[in-house]
Design a protein around this motif. Sequence first.
Motif, PDB file in Angstrom:
ATOM      1  N   THR A   6       0.842  -1.192   0.000  1.00  0.00           N
ATOM      2  CA  THR A   6       0.000   0.000   0.000  1.00  0.00           C
ATOM      3  C   THR A   6       0.876   1.241   0.000  1.00  0.00           C
ATOM      4  OG1 THR A   6      -1.813   1.134   1.143  1.00  0.00           O
ATOM      5  CG2 THR A   6      -0.155   0.105   2.530  1.00  0.00           C
ATOM      6  N   TRP A   7       0.338   2.304  -0.487  1.00  0.00           N
ATOM      7  CA  TRP A   7       1.031   3.591  -0.456  1.00  0.00           C
ATOM      8  C   TRP A   7       0.806   4.228   0.908  1.00  0.00           C
ATOM      9  CZ3 TRP A   7       4.136   5.915  -4.099  1.00  0.00           C
ATOM     10  CH2 TRP A   7       4.494   7.251  -3.865  1.00  0.00           C
ATOM     11  N   LEU A   8       1.877   4.649   1.559  1.00  0.00           N
ATOM     12  CA  LEU A   8       1.775   5.271   2.869  1.00  0.00           C
ATOM     13  C   LEU A   8       2.378   6.666   2.848  1.00  0.00           C
ATOM     14  CD1 LEU A   8       2.841   2.330   5.250  1.00  0.00           C
ATOM     15  CD2 LEU A   8       0.516   3.113   4.739  1.00  0.00           C
ATOM     16  N   GLU A   9       1.654   7.587   3.428  1.00  0.00           N
ATOM     17  CA  GLU A   9       2.177   8.923   3.693  1.00  0.00           C
ATOM     18  C   GLU A   9       2.804   8.902   5.091  1.00  0.00           C
ATOM     19  OE1 GLU A   9       2.185  11.458   1.585  1.00  0.00           O
ATOM     20  OE2 GLU A   9       0.986  10.481   0.018  1.00  0.00           O
ATOM     21  N   PRO A  10       3.652   9.876   5.419  1.00  0.00           N
ATOM     22  CA  PRO A  10       4.346   9.856   6.711  1.00  0.00           C
ATOM     23  C   PRO A  10       3.446   9.734   7.937  1.00  0.00           C
ATOM     24  CG  PRO A  10       5.411  11.433   5.266  1.00  0.00           C
ATOM     25  CD  PRO A  10       4.189  10.944   4.535  1.00  0.00           C
ATOM     26  N   ASN A  11       2.226  10.226   7.874  1.00  0.00           N
ATOM     27  CA  ASN A  11       1.348  10.160   9.053  1.00  0.00           C
ATOM     28  C   ASN A  11       0.321   9.033   8.985  1.00  0.00           C
ATOM     29  OD1 ASN A  11       2.487  12.420  10.398  1.00  0.00           O
ATOM     30  ND2 ASN A  11       1.355  13.794   9.018  1.00  0.00           N
ATOM     31  N   ASP A  12       0.392   8.171   7.983  1.00  0.00           N
ATOM     32  CA  ASP A  12      -0.589   7.091   7.827  1.00  0.00           C
ATOM     33  C   ASP A  12      -0.352   5.976   8.847  1.00  0.00           C
ATOM     34  OD1 ASP A  12      -1.984   8.284   5.810  1.00  0.00           O
ATOM     35  OD2 ASP A  12      -0.976   7.209   4.185  1.00  0.00           O
ATOM     36  N   ARG A  13      -1.449   5.379   9.302  1.00  0.00           N
ATOM     37  CA  ARG A  13      -1.396   4.256  10.230  1.00  0.00           C
ATOM     38  C   ARG A  13      -2.339   3.156   9.724  1.00  0.00           C
ATOM     39  NH1 ARG A  13       1.977   7.217  11.068  1.00  0.00           N
ATOM     40  NH2 ARG A  13       2.477   8.442  12.921  1.00  0.00           N
ATOM     41  N   VAL A  14      -1.813   1.986   9.499  1.00  0.00           N
ATOM     42  CA  VAL A  14      -2.632   0.858   9.041  1.00  0.00           C
ATOM     43  C   VAL A  14      -3.361   0.255  10.232  1.00  0.00           C
ATOM     44  CG1 VAL A  14      -2.618  -1.410   7.965  1.00  0.00           C
ATOM     45  CG2 VAL A  14      -1.083   0.381   7.120  1.00  0.00           C
ATOM     46  N   SER A  15      -4.659   0.017  10.065  1.00  0.00           N
ATOM     47  CA  SER A  15      -5.503  -0.528  11.140  1.00  0.00           C
ATOM     48  C   SER A  15      -5.912  -1.963  10.842  1.00  0.00           C
ATOM     49  CB  SER A  15      -6.772   0.318  11.293  1.00  0.00           C
ATOM     50  OG  SER A  15      -6.479   1.642  11.670  1.00  0.00           O
ATOM     51  N   PHE A  16      -6.157  -2.728  11.908  1.00  0.00           N
ATOM     52  CA  PHE A  16      -6.616  -4.109  11.785  1.00  0.00           C
ATOM     53  C   PHE A  16      -7.827  -4.323  12.680  1.00  0.00           C
ATOM     54  CE2 PHE A  16      -2.161  -4.070  10.699  1.00  0.00           C
ATOM     55  CZ  PHE A  16      -2.079  -4.909   9.602  1.00  0.00           C
ATOM     56  N   HIS A  17      -8.832  -5.012  12.132  1.00  0.00           N
ATOM     57  CA  HIS A  17     -10.035  -5.367  12.888  1.00  0.00           C
ATOM     58  C   HIS A  17     -10.322  -6.854  12.701  1.00  0.00           C
ATOM     59  CE1 HIS A  17     -10.689  -0.991  12.533  1.00  0.00           C
ATOM     60  NE2 HIS A  17     -11.451  -1.105  13.611  1.00  0.00           N
ATOM     61  N   ALA A  18     -10.764  -7.509  13.762  1.00  0.00           N
ATOM     62  CA  ALA A  18     -11.180  -8.911  13.689  1.00  0.00           C
ATOM     63  C   ALA A  18     -12.659  -8.929  13.311  1.00  0.00           C
ATOM     64  CB  ALA A  18     -10.948  -9.601  15.027  1.00  0.00           C
ATOM     65  N   MET A  19     -12.923  -8.943  12.011  1.00  0.00           N
ATOM     66  CA  MET A  19     -14.273  -8.710  11.522  1.00  0.00           C
ATOM     67  C   MET A  19     -15.270  -9.805  11.878  1.00  0.00           C
ATOM     68  SD  MET A  19     -13.811  -5.821  10.119  1.00  0.00           S
ATOM     69  CE  MET A  19     -15.416  -5.593   9.381  1.00  0.00           C
ATOM     70  N   SER A  20     -14.799 -11.049  11.971  1.00  0.00           N
ATOM     71  CA  SER A  20     -15.730 -12.168  12.138  1.00  0.00           C
ATOM     72  C   SER A  20     -16.052 -12.485  13.585  1.00  0.00           C
ATOM     73  CB  SER A  20     -15.160 -13.412  11.449  1.00  0.00           C
ATOM     74  OG  SER A  20     -13.853 -13.686  11.917  1.00  0.00           O
ATOM     75  N   ILE A  21     -15.478 -11.762  14.524  1.00  0.00           N
ATOM     76  CA  ILE A  21     -15.815 -12.002  15.929  1.00  0.00           C
ATOM     77  C   ILE A  21     -17.129 -11.301  16.237  1.00  0.00           C
ATOM     78  CG2 ILE A  21     -15.160 -11.562  18.321  1.00  0.00           C
ATOM     79  CD1 ILE A  21     -12.279 -11.879  17.547  1.00  0.00           C
TER      80      ILE A  21
END
Length: 817
Positions: free
Chosen positions: A327-342
Amino acid sequence: MRGVARLVVLACLTVSSALAGEVPTATRTLIKQHCAECHDAETKKGDLDLTALSFALTDRSVLESWLKVVEQVESGDMPPAKKQERPSATAVTSALTPLRAALKGQLGQAGVSRVRRLNRVEYEQTLRDLLALPALRIKELLPEDGQRHGYDKVAGALDISHIQMSRYLEAAEVALALAASQPLNVVEKKTWRESAAAQGTALSAIATVQAVPLLGGKLADGYSHKVVGEGANSYRACQFNGTADAVVILKGDLGPHQSQGVQIDRFRPAVAGLYRVRFSAWAMLWDKTEVKSPKEALHVVRASLGDVRLGFFDAPAMKPTVSEFTTWLEPNDRVSFHAMSITDGGPKNWPSVEGIFAYSGSGVAFDWFEVEGPLTDPAASSGVSSGVSASRRLLFGDSGKPDVATVTTVMRTFAERAFRRTVAAVEVKPYVDIAEQLMKQGRSLESALLSAYQAILCAPDFLFLGLEDGLAEAAKPKLGPFALAARLSFMLTNGPPDDELLKLAANGSLSRPKILRAQAERLLASPGSQRFVTHFLDQWLDLRKIDFTTPDKGLYPSYDTWLHDASLAETRGFFRTLLTDDLGVSNLVGSSFVVIDQRLARHYGIDGVQGAALRRVPLPAGSARGGFLTQAAVLKITANGTVTSPVLRGVWVSEHLLGIPHRPPPPNIPAAEPDASGATTIRQIIERHRADSACAGCHAKIDPPGMALETFDAIGAQRTHYLMPDRKQGLAIDSSGKLKGGGAFSGIGELRALLVKDNLGLARSLARQFLIYGTGSNVGFLELEALDAIVATAKPTAYGVRSLLLAVVVSDLFQSK
């Protein structure tokens, strides 16, 4: 031969008399015998008096009125079916033949315009390519584009004003400043890796009793909790001061205070660029103080960047699994993760509950996160040295630094890419003059060049498609080579032509059918074609409206972010399958398969589908699913979030799939709104509505498909009864109906069987959509025969979707509209 000559002379005389203002005799006879009763000065139904309607076809409003007459008579809608005495087929043909000839004669003099402005989506993508900024977000700086015939690519909807120009100046300035701010030299690629449990958002989730720290597969030492606060304001707070090698997320939604989920928040991108993200995750069951094997074979994790979905990934039970994406990231970007199936509620932080020590439920463990980058810059494949960053190389030449000696050269190179054609040195001089004048005023060379580039990005040759070969060429019967390259590229990638297309345009070979087809195939196989799939469906099927309404949480508690994303992915994945496999147009309304993931399988009641990946799944016999008609995304956009409307759904089916346009309802006629109390069915309300003669004609065509779709609720789930406001079962649904012109059905299955019989009609409708989208112009009366010829070439493939698209691209119509 003499007979043919007489016919030609007769036709010419007919057209001449028509243009002079005389209604053809056979047409006048038909009107007198079958139309005047309802459309004379006294009755004037639909505000139309055919006995007084002028035949001065040079008047645009008169011309359009007669075109509507042809359309209504040709379709069989007029005279109405209820009339006891209807005209014979011979009488209709005799009346319409001279009328069509007259209309064609006038329309043939009207000319066409093949020049249109870039819409804001195209503008943004063009700047991304031009400046090597793949994640540039600039379209929100521009006003919303208008729409005609369902698309934001149609010339008539893309006007330009001084406000628009001021926004273009602003957007160009922002984009150029960002490109120029890129580092001179390519930043060395590095790899960062750290425990997921060390991230600030993971520690926050632990502190709010929504996550568990693990070490060696067990609860890590250093975890404690206590009740803080007093009375109603007390809660259980947790603290972790130990070491962990994994964090277990126990809730799919971490709540309003941590809606971002767990993030990679201790990594800071050195520069904006392309990065590879890897992570290790696995599913488990947290049982008070122990890690156990869950009943589920896997859980699904979503990665996102703000509101942009980056992907869904499997986390198998008790088996740490590595997944990755770029993915393209800018200096302030933060990748998030969610456990969708819970779907478990997660542990409570109530004072009376022992938090994780009293909780049993599903969880997803994240072991570590890794980020590698920045990866090779986007222009490295061009053969130019990658020692200089791509953005600065595109602006200032190979050195990445502005040089007075190369100003004309770099300006010309930039202009050629911006104008999508070869550019003569004399054309660049005004922009070079701008730079030189600014330098005389004390501006630096780099600043002066950026201002000149800003002028290029606001020039008509950049902002307007169709000017690539000059105004003189734009007036000729066919597109010039560079305009054709631009049209093809902006259709199939929503972006500017690449070097290969421009090379073929320059040598004059692009318009050869075999080469044009091969280039279309190449573009459809490229990553950029996904932009075509997304934008075309957003426009054609109205997918852009998916967030216009929010399903009522009280009525539809199962609607969540995962279902929202999976619904969109299904429709796009389904269309991509039709395109890739060249499946016939009958699949638009009735397919023997769906393209779904685990979440949609659960929503549709289909067993045996696990995991995040979209896949082609065969449907069991008698299934109500199949085709666009019954996809969750389509069913949601044709509802209002609370109740469904057969009228809205019927209009959608007629206009978007069957290609049957409908006029807006007469003024002062209230809409057929569903009864919010649930005491009266929508069918009863619509039947009362249709009793009004002003509504009956259109609703006879609109309502039947919509009634068949009443067996699906506002989020696309099947139902047999309406839902009351208190979520109790309401009245039973009657999904039967009869199509106008014949064909009764008892439900969606039988409706689908009737619709797939008209393969030719479906193909004609889809080819027309491709033409409007690709050319920025509606298919006019004069072009209907050419449209039919295009469709006929795809008949051997059962009107395959890919065959239709390619037939459109290589057609004379595509190159002449």
